[in-house]
Write a protein that holds these residues in place. Structure first.
Motif, mmCIF file in Angstrom:
data_model
loop_
_atom_site.group_PDB
_atom_site.id
_atom_site.type_symbol
_atom_site.label_atom_id
_atom_site.label_comp_id
_atom_site.label_asym_id
_atom_site.label_seq_id
_atom_site.Cartn_x
_atom_site.Cartn_y
_atom_site.Cartn_z
ATOM 1 N N THR A 132 0.796 -1.310 0.163
ATOM 2 C CA THR A 132 0.235 -0.005 -0.033
ATOM 3 C C THR A 132 0.768 1.084 -0.076
ATOM 4 O OG1 THR A 132 -1.774 -1.290 1.433
ATOM 5 C CG2 THR A 132 -1.654 1.189 1.303
ATOM 6 N N PRO A 133 0.739 2.061 -1.095
ATOM 7 C CA PRO A 133 1.675 3.364 -1.080
ATOM 8 C C PRO A 133 1.824 3.939 0.030
ATOM 9 C CG PRO A 133 0.228 3.296 -2.996
ATOM 10 C CD PRO A 133 -0.258 2.154 -2.049
ATOM 11 N N ASP A 134 2.832 4.678 0.382
ATOM 12 C CA ASP A 134 3.080 5.671 1.536
ATOM 13 C C ASP A 134 2.511 5.307 2.950
ATOM 14 O OD1 ASP A 134 4.244 7.170 -0.471
ATOM 15 O OD2 ASP A 134 2.183 7.902 -1.202
ATOM 16 N N ILE A 135 2.692 4.165 3.368
ATOM 17 C CA ILE A 135 2.314 3.898 4.808
ATOM 18 C C ILE A 135 3.453 4.230 5.520
ATOM 19 C CG2 ILE A 135 2.139 1.976 6.616
ATOM 20 C CD1 ILE A 135 -0.292 2.152 4.873
ATOM 21 N N ASP A 136 3.030 4.927 6.751
ATOM 22 C CA ASP A 136 4.090 5.770 7.569
ATOM 23 C C ASP A 136 4.011 4.978 8.861
ATOM 24 O OD1 ASP A 136 4.526 8.509 6.008
ATOM 25 O OD2 ASP A 136 2.435 8.514 6.578
ATOM 26 N N ILE A 137 3.043 4.303 9.290
ATOM 27 C CA ILE A 137 2.837 3.650 10.525
ATOM 28 C C ILE A 137 1.982 2.380 10.379
ATOM 29 C CG2 ILE A 137 1.169 5.020 11.409
ATOM 30 C CD1 ILE A 137 3.161 5.298 13.908
ATOM 31 N N ILE A 138 2.452 1.542 11.265
ATOM 32 C CA ILE A 138 1.992 0.113 11.185
ATOM 33 C C ILE A 138 1.367 0.156 12.991
ATOM 34 C CG2 ILE A 138 1.816 -2.367 11.268
ATOM 35 C CD1 ILE A 138 3.096 -2.172 8.639
ATOM 36 N N PHE A 139 0.109 -0.195 13.137
ATOM 37 C CA PHE A 139 -0.292 -0.535 14.409
ATOM 38 C C PHE A 139 -0.484 -2.390 14.313
ATOM 39 C CE2 PHE A 139 -2.248 3.561 13.915
ATOM 40 C CZ PHE A 139 -2.003 4.234 15.103
ATOM 41 N N GLU A 140 0.263 -2.713 15.275
ATOM 42 C CA GLU A 140 0.258 -4.340 15.229
ATOM 43 C C GLU A 140 -0.581 -4.729 16.587
ATOM 44 O OE1 GLU A 140 1.480 -8.145 16.848
ATOM 45 O OE2 GLU A 140 3.137 -6.492 17.042
ATOM 46 N N ALA A 141 -1.560 -5.650 16.235
ATOM 47 C CA ALA A 141 -2.368 -6.300 17.380
ATOM 48 C C ALA A 141 -2.736 -7.611 17.114
ATOM 49 C CB ALA A 141 -3.666 -5.336 17.582
ATOM 50 N N ILE A 142 -1.741 -8.131 16.732
ATOM 51 C CA ILE A 142 -1.607 -9.700 16.439
ATOM 52 C C ILE A 142 -1.197 -10.481 17.894
ATOM 53 C CG2 ILE A 142 -0.647 -11.711 15.299
ATOM 54 C CD1 ILE A 142 -0.024 -9.486 12.878
ATOM 55 N N VAL A 143 -1.464 -11.734 18.204
ATOM 56 C CA VAL A 143 -1.155 -12.505 19.258
ATOM 57 C C VAL A 143 -0.085 -13.434 18.925
ATOM 58 C CG1 VAL A 143 -1.850 -14.113 21.077
ATOM 59 C CG2 VAL A 143 -3.612 -12.265 20.309
ATOM 60 N N GLY A 144 0.747 -13.458 19.851
ATOM 61 C CA GLY A 144 2.077 -14.560 19.689
ATOM 62 C C GLY A 144 3.409 -13.844 18.668
ATOM 63 N N GLU A 145 4.334 -14.605 19.029
ATOM 64 C CA GLU A 145 5.664 -14.379 18.316
ATOM 65 C C GLU A 145 5.374 -14.069 16.746
ATOM 66 O OE1 GLU A 145 8.411 -16.525 21.456
ATOM 67 O OE2 GLU A 145 9.269 -16.129 19.539
ATOM 68 N N GLU A 146 5.289 -15.052 16.272
ATOM 69 C CA GLU A 146 5.082 -15.134 14.851
ATOM 70 C C GLU A 146 3.535 -15.300 14.247
ATOM 71 O OE1 GLU A 146 7.255 -14.212 12.984
ATOM 72 O OE2 GLU A 146 8.943 -14.400 13.806
ATOM 73 N N PRO A 147 3.309 -14.520 13.282
ATOM 74 C CA PRO A 147 4.160 -13.848 12.257
ATOM 75 C C PRO A 147 4.589 -12.387 12.679
ATOM 76 C CG PRO A 147 2.022 -13.904 11.248
ATOM 77 C CD PRO A 147 1.848 -14.809 12.594
ATOM 78 N N ALA A 148 4.005 -12.025 13.619
ATOM 79 C CA ALA A 148 4.206 -10.420 14.207
ATOM 80 C C ALA A 148 5.530 -9.937 14.125
ATOM 81 C CB ALA A 148 3.780 -10.235 15.490
ATOM 82 N N TYR A 149 6.406 -10.771 14.695
ATOM 83 C CA TYR A 149 7.992 -10.336 14.526
ATOM 84 C C TYR A 149 8.438 -10.243 13.219
ATOM 85 C CZ TYR A 149 12.788 -10.302 15.293
ATOM 86 O OH TYR A 149 14.308 -9.935 15.231
ATOM 87 N N THR A 150 8.149 -11.059 12.271
ATOM 88 C CA THR A 150 8.557 -11.169 10.952
ATOM 89 C C THR A 150 8.073 -9.843 10.193
ATOM 90 O OG1 THR A 150 8.706 -13.489 10.742
ATOM 91 C CG2 THR A 150 8.857 -12.403 8.770
ATOM 92 N N TYR A 151 6.716 -9.551 10.454
ATOM 93 C CA TYR A 151 5.937 -8.542 9.684
ATOM 94 C C TYR A 151 6.343 -7.065 10.137
ATOM 95 C CZ TYR A 151 2.153 -11.723 8.387
ATOM 96 O OH TYR A 151 1.360 -12.631 7.985
ATOM 97 N N LEU A 152 6.598 -7.173 11.588
ATOM 98 C CA LEU A 152 7.152 -5.823 12.180
ATOM 99 C C LEU A 152 8.731 -5.556 11.541
ATOM 100 C CD1 LEU A 152 5.781 -5.533 15.735
ATOM 101 C CD2 LEU A 152 4.774 -4.459 13.328
ATOM 102 N N SER A 153 9.501 -6.692 11.447
ATOM 103 C CA SER A 153 10.945 -6.411 10.935
ATOM 104 C C SER A 153 10.935 -5.948 9.628
ATOM 105 C CB SER A 153 11.736 -7.680 11.030
ATOM 106 O OG SER A 153 11.733 -8.338 12.302
ATOM 107 N N GLN A 154 10.161 -6.303 8.989
ATOM 108 C CA GLN A 154 10.022 -6.002 7.420
ATOM 109 C C GLN A 154 9.486 -4.463 7.199
ATOM 110 O OE1 GLN A 154 7.269 -9.115 5.681
ATOM 111 N NE2 GLN A 154 8.707 -10.663 5.626
ATOM 112 N N ALA A 155 8.390 -4.332 8.128
ATOM 113 C CA ALA A 155 7.915 -2.760 8.213
ATOM 114 C C ALA A 155 9.096 -1.829 8.327
ATOM 115 C CB ALA A 155 6.841 -2.690 9.175
ATOM 116 N N ILE A 156 9.627 -2.202 9.288
ATOM 117 C CA ILE A 156 11.085 -1.238 9.958
ATOM 118 C C ILE A 156 12.231 -1.166 8.797
ATOM 119 C CG2 ILE A 156 12.924 -1.225 11.535
ATOM 120 C CD1 ILE A 156 11.076 -2.284 13.629
#
Lengths: 328, 328
Positions: free
Chosen positions: A69-93
């Motif tokens: 999605t073009p120009d996303i500045d910020i992601i709010f993460e409200a998933i439960v558990g380590e994965e895939p949350a950690y992978t997603y957030l690493s990619q976002a950073i």
């Protein structure tokens, strides 16, 4: 006026809370930050489920769609558990996106790495909602750290356990009955293991340790005891002696620089500041060099408390970003 | 790295606390804000009194000397009473100097004018230390206001009164004896009228009202009762019935937009969040639309708690300033 595009990944109670608050408080947020905040994309489990979302929002079950999605500045993460949350957030950073998370299990383990990664990529990480829901404990500790020194943090940080202990005392019921009651009232998950075994409180304690002391104790050296072995008789006995069981997470920095943590039920006397904290409330006591003790008490969970903590992170990130632009 | 020059006007317990903290935490402050903070001038009552101050600091009893010290960026004000504090701070703002105050009596009355004036001159005003000493109530309310709505604030905001009520209950003494005890222990001024008559709590309540609701109720419509008429027998009777007297300041915004405030002793039941707050602690409950209730408890006064609140204001001002530079 500038605008900010956000995505929400994980659209359960907390994710939906963020969506509602951002929309309900659009004008207020604009006035406070100078930015118009727009939710542009949402990551869900089931895309076929009917949701009350604005039609121009990308709704997807594939994280790539969020990143694309073009120009996303910020992601709010409200998933439960380590994965895939950690992978997603690493990619976002890695893509230069700020992240705000409510995911304590993931953040206890991967928080230090995410913060380093974010520093390197020059983005920010908000995690107020990982500890004690709507109680602004992370922000308060951060503010105190600037001109003070934290010696110890202890508190009731698992609302489910505290509800069960309160229910057992007030209603005279067994752990099992109180747990059923908690589930019926939406205060416990279908699988409450992490809550009643002390795991959830442990994760929160490790997050506080990293923040307050710059480090965590070795995980296996932290004694973690839940409330699942407490009998109805134990509670009656304690009450008769004018004590109360509270499930307390406790972390301190010792004189020699080592960090000691423990999580478990303790018996408290009537004049202890945690004695009176009943139900699903959380309470955290911060002991510092200058202040003595500061106690914060409030709702430990829930759609709006947790969602508003994440929105507060957003405001803080906007301010931090501005500060750095000036100083660099 | 940039630097900031500060002056302290009023060098009693609180002013000295600011001086000590700024010096003890110089490195930490630099790391957090990017600025080196230097105390360049101090306004005292008696210039002949020997003080442990760095020799390059201007020590004076004339406010003009402070204003004439070159490049002062910020003034910490810890004078007691409306004047000359208000005049000094107005002059400072006019000169483009940020101000941080601990003076509740002055700020309850002149705060709204000072804030307008500061906005016009593009400087900032910190007043965390005016309410509840080291408890970060102003910052917390400000943060909540960004994405939430305050409905009511109530609390114990006068440590002296709370100490006296606690002492009367625990020691079974009269108001007079408890007041003497408070004086002996440094918890009451030589003239304690403002504390025990409810005036001090009233000033703090008006400051909270302006912040939370953008307005104050008409002062004469606020009922203000102190604790000075409470008899030892009243306390015994309350204790026997399992109640406790607490001196509570209470402000709320009604459905019709009007604001109602009151200050006075109230009888509380054991499960009330203010029931257990003993001694000189302060406790404030903030009720909001999203959070439900958030309670903050901590030291209401003292050199380090109040001083650290003022230093926290400094950090916040540095951040605010940076945010504005970006947005404008």
């Amino acid at each position: 006026m500038p605008s900010m595009k956000a995505a929400i990944i994980g659209f359960g109670t907390v994710g939906e809370g963020v969506y509602k608050i951002v929309n309900e408080k659009k004008e207020q947020l604009k006035k406070q930050t100078g930015y118009t905040i727009e939710i542009a994309a949402v990551l869900v489990k089931d895309v076929t489920k009917k949701r009350d979302l604005s039609p121009d929002i990308v709704v997807t079950d594939a994280f790539e769609d969020i990143l694309n999605t073009p120009d996303i500045d910020i992601i709010f993460e409200a998933i439960v558990g380590e994965e895939p949350a950690y992978t997603y957030l690493s990619q976002a950073i890695e893509k230069g996106i700020h992240i705000i998370t409510a995911n304590k299990k993931m953040f206890a383990k991967h928080g230090p790495a995410l913060l380093k990664h974010a520093e390197f990529r020059n983005v920010h990480v908000g995690y107020e909602a990982t500890v004690a829901g709507g109680v602004p404990i992370i922000r308060t500790v951060e503010n105190l750290l600037a001109g003070d020194r934290i010696k110890r943090i202890q508190g009731i940080v698992n609302g489910t356990s505290n509800f069960i202990l309160t229910d057992m005392r007030k209603e005279g019921v067994s752990f099992k009955t109180a747990l059923q009651d908690a589930k019926a009232r939406g205060f416990a998950e279908a699988d409450p293991t992490d809550d009643v075994s002390g795991g959830d409180a442990f994760y929160k304690l490790m997050i506080l340790s990293s923040l307050a002391f710059g480090n965590q104790p070795e995980w296996k050296k932290v004694s973690v005891v839940g409330i699942d072995h407490i009998q109805a008789d134990d509670i009656v006995e304690a009450t008769n002696a004018d004590f109360r069981y509270r499930h307390v997470a406790d972390i301190r920095k010792n004189e020699d620089g080592s960090i000691t943590g423990k999580v478990g039920p303790v018996l408290l006397e009537p004049d202890h500041p945690l004695y009176n904290i009943d139900g699903v409330d959380n309470a955290v006591i911060i002991e510092t060099e200058y202040l003595g003790a500061l106690t914060l008490i409030g709702p430990g969970a829930g759609m709006y408390p947790t969602g508003s903590a994440m929105v507060a992170d957003l405001l803080h990130i906007i301010r931090q970003q501005a500060t750095e632009l000036i100083l660099n």
